[in-house]
Design a protein around this motif. Structure first.
Motif, short mmCIF file in Angstrom:
data_model
loop_
_atom_site.label_atom_id
_atom_site.label_comp_id
_atom_site.label_asym_id
_atom_site.label_seq_id
_atom_site.Cartn_x
_atom_site.Cartn_y
_atom_site.Cartn_z
N THR A 128 12.78 -7.98 45.57
CA THR A 128 13.29 -7.25 43.87
C THR A 128 12.13 -8.17 42.82
N ARG A 129 12.34 -6.72 41.22
CA ARG A 129 11.70 -7.64 40.22
C ARG A 129 12.76 -8.29 39.32
N ARG A 130 12.39 -9.16 38.36
CA ARG A 130 13.63 -10.40 37.82
C ARG A 130 13.02 -10.58 37.16
N GLU A 134 7.07 -9.94 38.42
CA GLU A 134 6.80 -8.30 37.92
C GLU A 134 7.01 -7.46 39.17
N TYR A 135 7.05 -8.38 40.10
CA TYR A 135 6.13 -7.21 41.70
C TYR A 135 7.27 -6.86 42.43
N MET A 137 10.26 -4.28 44.95
CA MET A 137 11.04 -2.80 43.81
C MET A 137 12.25 -3.09 42.77
N GLU A 138 12.59 -2.36 42.27
CA GLU A 138 13.57 -2.34 40.66
C GLU A 138 14.61 -2.19 41.84
N PRO A 139 16.03 -3.83 41.76
CA PRO A 139 17.07 -3.27 41.99
C PRO A 139 17.56 -1.71 42.91
N ASP A 140 17.67 -0.74 41.37
CA ASP A 140 18.04 0.07 41.27
C ASP A 140 17.49 1.69 42.20
N GLU A 141 15.85 0.43 42.67
CA GLU A 141 15.72 1.64 43.79
C GLU A 141 15.91 1.50 44.92
N ARG A 198 17.95 -7.16 48.17
CA ARG A 198 18.65 -7.49 46.68
C ARG A 198 18.39 -7.66 45.89
#
Length: 286
Positions: A128-130, A134-135, A137-141, A198
């Motif tokens: 997940t991105r952090r 910048e690549y 999934m987003e954590p909330d995804e 995640r």
């Protein structure tokens, strides 16, 4: 031959042991099990390799404890299997989350028993991105699309994930088979391992890897973006990357011939180091 290895917290890990020769340990992706590599087991066993396929805790035939799905714990399970089977000079092959666990193993256990590493579609350096990456999934995804979706309707979640798993949909039978493997996972293990996907960060682990490493990555991957494969290769000193131009996340199903050929190329040099009397060409002629 299948057997169980009991690890430190009294969890039993299922291990399939096929063939004889140079040991190759396979770590499957989330939420499948060791059978996702069954075509590779048959191929490699005929080429003089010993294939060790283990079900990660919570998946396949392994026990599914309520807690303990961190990468540290799962890397410790790998160490327990290696020690129980007295494996030395082995290759470690990790796909997706299995690649992340393999990377943590190499760092946490200083590569004990392993002389070569293959990361295929690995969930590294992060899933997940952090800040700084910048690549992914987003954590909330991950929370909504994988974790909450598993709570609400696991078959629906798996069906949706399957549409992203491979680039080609020309083999629906293969997707059904892969889905059946995923249905064998425990419900809570599926959820808690997804939380590790995640939350875990493997940037420091990759920097600590000091053995010959090859990275396989599909260039049309919609689950672990190709840029993450590039970052993984850049983070491991001296590593080699093999790009699968016509593959999604699961290059072993999208481009099976290329995957198997590159896998043998990765392993053949190791076989010569393991037993100089072996002829690579004679093995390939089997």
């Amino acid at each position: 031959m299948g057997q169980y290895v009991q690890v430190e917290d009294n969890v039993k890990i299922f291990v399939e042991d096929i063939g004889q020769g140079v040991p190759v340990i396979f770590l499957h992706g989330w939420p499948a099990n060791h059978l996702m590599f069954e075509y590779q087991y048959t191929l490699l066993a005929s080429h003089g390799y010993r294939c060790i396929g283990m079900d990660i805790r919570g998946f396949g035939k392994s026990d599914a404890p309520w807690e303990s799905y961190s990468y540290d714990r799962m890397a410790d399970d790998v160490r327990a299997v290696i020690d129980e089977l007295h494996l030395e000079n082995a290759a470690l092959v990790g796909f997706s989350m299995g690649g992340a666990i393999a990377s943590r193993y190499m760092s946490r256990h200083i590569g004990h028993g392993i002389t070569r590493l293959l990361l295929a579609g690995a969930a590294t350096p992060v899933f997940t991105r952090r800040p700084g990456i910048e690549y992914g999934m987003e954590p909330d995804e991950v929370t909504s699309q994988l974790i909450h979706a598993t709570y609400e309707n696991r078959p629906a979640m798996l069906n949706k994930l399957g549409l992203k798993f491979t680039k080609t949909k020309s083999n629906p039978g293969m997707l059904v088979w892969l889905g059946l493997l995923c249905y064998q996972a425990s419900h809570h293990g599926t959820i808690k391992a997804a939380a590790s996907l995640r939350d875990e960060d493997l940037r420091q682990d990759l920097a600590a890897i000091q053995i010959p490493t090859t990275v396989f990555h599909g260039q049309k991957d919609k689950i672990v973006e190709p840029e993450l494969g590039e970052l993984t290769a850049q983070s491991i000193a001296g590593s080699r990357i093999v790009r699968f131009e016509d593959s999604g996340h699961a290059m072993l199903f999208d481009e099976p011939e290329k995957f198997n050929e590159e896998l043998l190329t990765f392993l053949d040099g190791m076989k010569m180091e393991y037993d100089p009397l072996n002829s690579v060409e004679s093995q390939r002629s089997l």
